[in-house]
Design an enzyme around this catalytic site. Sequence first.
Site, PDB file in Angstrom:
ATOM      1  N   ASN A   8       0.861  -1.176   0.000  1.00 39.32           N
ATOM      2  CA  ASN A   8       0.000   0.000   0.000  1.00 39.32           C
ATOM      3  C   ASN A   8       0.900   1.230   0.000  1.00 39.32           C
ATOM      4  O   ASN A   8       1.482   1.578   1.022  1.00 39.32           O
ATOM      5  CB  ASN A   8      -0.900  -0.015   1.253  1.00 39.32           C
ATOM      6  CG  ASN A   8      -1.715   1.256   1.381  1.00 39.32           C
ATOM      7  OD1 ASN A   8      -1.861   2.018   0.419  1.00 39.32           O
ATOM      8  ND2 ASN A   8      -2.256   1.501   2.574  1.00 39.32           N
ATOM      9  N   TRP A   9       1.018   1.843  -1.174  1.00 39.89           N
ATOM     10  CA  TRP A   9       1.947   2.981  -1.307  1.00 39.89           C
ATOM     11  C   TRP A   9       1.387   4.273  -0.703  1.00 39.89           C
ATOM     12  O   TRP A   9       2.101   5.271  -0.638  1.00 39.89           O
ATOM     13  CB  TRP A   9       2.294   3.199  -2.785  1.00 39.89           C
ATOM     14  CG  TRP A   9       3.152   2.129  -3.401  1.00 39.89           C
ATOM     15  CD1 TRP A   9       3.689   1.033  -2.766  1.00 39.89           C
ATOM     16  CD2 TRP A   9       3.597   2.050  -4.762  1.00 39.89           C
ATOM     17  NE1 TRP A   9       4.424   0.290  -3.651  1.00 39.89           N
ATOM     18  CE2 TRP A   9       4.380   0.891  -4.884  1.00 39.89           C
ATOM     19  CE3 TRP A   9       3.400   2.847  -5.893  1.00 39.89           C
ATOM     20  CZ2 TRP A   9       4.972   0.501  -6.099  1.00 39.89           C
ATOM     21  CZ3 TRP A   9       3.981   2.473  -7.103  1.00 39.89           C
ATOM     22  CH2 TRP A   9       4.767   1.308  -7.199  1.00 39.89           C
ATOM     23  N   LYS A  10       0.140   4.268  -0.332  1.00 39.97           N
ATOM     24  CA  LYS A  10      -0.511   5.468   0.236  1.00 39.97           C
ATOM     25  C   LYS A  10      -0.272   6.677  -0.696  1.00 39.97           C
ATOM     26  O   LYS A  10      -0.314   6.521  -1.908  1.00 39.97           O
ATOM     27  CB  LYS A  10      -0.019   5.722   1.659  1.00 39.97           C
ATOM     28  CG  LYS A  10      -0.084   4.473   2.532  1.00 39.97           C
ATOM     29  CD  LYS A  10       0.079   4.771   3.984  1.00 39.97           C
ATOM     30  CE  LYS A  10       0.190   3.462   4.751  1.00 39.97           C
ATOM     31  NZ  LYS A  10      -0.008   3.617   6.178  1.00 39.97           N
ATOM     32  N   HIS A 102      -9.537   1.042   4.505  1.00 41.51           N
ATOM     33  CA  HIS A 102      -8.280   1.251   5.235  1.00 41.51           C
ATOM     34  C   HIS A 102      -8.546   2.195   6.410  1.00 41.51           C
ATOM     35  O   HIS A 102      -9.340   3.123   6.310  1.00 41.51           O
ATOM     36  CB  HIS A 102      -7.214   1.836   4.301  1.00 41.51           C
ATOM     37  CG  HIS A 102      -5.853   1.814   4.911  1.00 41.51           C
ATOM     38  ND1 HIS A 102      -5.433   2.753   5.819  1.00 41.51           N
ATOM     39  CD2 HIS A 102      -4.827   0.933   4.779  1.00 41.51           C
ATOM     40  CE1 HIS A 102      -4.202   2.464   6.206  1.00 41.51           C
ATOM     41  NE2 HIS A 102      -3.815   1.360   5.596  1.00 41.51           N
ATOM     42  N   GLU A 104      -6.996   4.590   7.543  1.00 40.37           N
ATOM     43  CA  GLU A 104      -6.771   6.017   7.280  1.00 40.37           C
ATOM     44  C   GLU A 104      -7.977   6.633   6.561  1.00 40.37           C
ATOM     45  O   GLU A 104      -8.285   7.812   6.748  1.00 40.37           O
ATOM     46  CB  GLU A 104      -5.464   6.203   6.491  1.00 40.37           C
ATOM     47  CG  GLU A 104      -4.255   5.944   7.387  1.00 40.37           C
ATOM     48  CD  GLU A 104      -3.017   5.440   6.694  1.00 40.37           C
ATOM     49  OE1 GLU A 104      -2.930   5.497   5.450  1.00 40.37           O
ATOM     50  OE2 GLU A 104      -2.108   4.959   7.403  1.00 40.37           O
ATOM     51  N   GLU A 180      -5.829  -5.350  10.143  1.00 39.78           N
ATOM     52  CA  GLU A 180      -4.829  -4.331  10.454  1.00 39.78           C
ATOM     53  C   GLU A 180      -5.211  -3.602  11.740  1.00 39.78           C
ATOM     54  O   GLU A 180      -6.040  -2.672  11.698  1.00 39.78           O
ATOM     55  CB  GLU A 180      -4.744  -3.306   9.318  1.00 39.78           C
ATOM     56  CG  GLU A 180      -4.368  -3.873   7.973  1.00 39.78           C
ATOM     57  CD  GLU A 180      -3.716  -2.818   7.095  1.00 39.78           C
ATOM     58  OE1 GLU A 180      -2.571  -3.022   6.704  1.00 39.78           O
ATOM     59  OE2 GLU A 180      -4.339  -1.774   6.835  1.00 39.78           O
ATOM     60  N   GLY A 186       2.078   1.799  10.942  1.00 43.36           N
ATOM     61  CA  GLY A 186       3.078   2.862  10.907  1.00 43.36           C
ATOM     62  C   GLY A 186       3.691   3.206  12.246  1.00 43.36           C
ATOM     63  O   GLY A 186       4.354   4.239  12.379  1.00 43.36           O
ATOM     64  N   SER A 224       2.953  -2.544  10.478  1.00 40.95           N
ATOM     65  CA  SER A 224       4.388  -2.565  10.807  1.00 40.95           C
ATOM     66  C   SER A 224       5.072  -3.880  10.458  1.00 40.95           C
ATOM     67  O   SER A 224       5.993  -4.312  11.161  1.00 40.95           O
ATOM     68  CB  SER A 224       4.603  -2.212  12.290  1.00 40.95           C
ATOM     69  OG  SER A 224       4.186  -0.881  12.543  1.00 40.95           O
ATOM     70  N   GLY A 245       2.734  -1.299   4.340  1.00 40.40           N
ATOM     71  CA  GLY A 245       2.781   0.129   4.036  1.00 40.40           C
ATOM     72  C   GLY A 245       4.208   0.590   3.823  1.00 40.40           C
ATOM     73  O   GLY A 245       4.790   0.434   2.742  1.00 40.40           O
ATOM     74  N   GLY A 246       4.818   1.112   4.870  1.00 38.53           N
ATOM     75  CA  GLY A 246       6.153   1.724   4.777  1.00 38.53           C
ATOM     76  C   GLY A 246       7.189   0.855   4.086  1.00 38.53           C
ATOM     77  O   GLY A 246       7.937   1.332   3.220  1.00 38.53           O
TER      78      GLY A 246
END
Length: 266
Positions: A8-10, A102, A104, A180, A186, A224, A245-246
């Site tokens: 997930n590149w956001k 998601h 966010e 999640e 994150g 994470s 993600g990251g």
Amino acid sequence: MQAWVIGNWKQNPATRHDVNALLDDLLFAINEKEHADATSCQLMVAPSCIHIAAVNDRLRNSSVFCAAQDISAHSASTGAYTGDCSAQQIVDAGAAWTILGHSERRQYHQESHGCLLQKMTHALTQNLGVVFCIGETQVQYDAKETLAVIDAQLSVIKVLLAQNPEFIAGLSERLIIAYEPVWAIGTGKVPTVAEVSTTHRHIKQTLAGFNETLDNMTVLYGGSVNVDNADIFAADAMIDGALVGGASLKAESFLAIAMAFSRTTA
Ligand code: PEP
């Protein structure tokens, strides 16, 4: 069961140049012999909406799928919905899947169960696969409400099937659940593998209770995940892959995570 590792590149990378650089690294590394194992799990990346068509073009001859991060709740096709991007437009841009729900989106856009029901309906109407994100907040985790929160979030699927019984055909191939915990996204904090495993078992049993054809659904863990902890999550039979993600923004770490999940399904 085939494992999935989804990036997930956001709202990253910032420029088309940087998107291409990330894809250069990813495609080069996938072709390298040392990363050949990574292809034994299904890889997918979810770029920003504006980059989907270009990313899809670059991935066309690879085994990597392309997904959207969200779609419009208002229309599956067209309409006066400024700023929205519909399921049909996403499919036309080349993506075969979309992430929905998601945390966010739930947090910054106040996405409700009703809104997510609309989005899921539109996605499946346009034959777009759905990676449905669910998970509890820190407060809910501390209050031991994880399973109750998840039940409420999964009830969207129950209502979806009650309203659209025709969606059940093939749904097990077009729906992935990503568990999640919001507090793990994150933050560098992760639940124990035993906690994730228990929650995944509950998710699988709940979905099987909705319909017998949903008896062994793909359930990913997200929050994470990195090169250091991927192995322990991959070793658990209830964890069918990861939403990352990251660590998906560097080809090396993304593929190292994919290799951890490939080893357990080889
Ligand atoms: C995510 O955004 O879905 C996610 C899991 O992020 P991270 O891996 O950075 O925690």
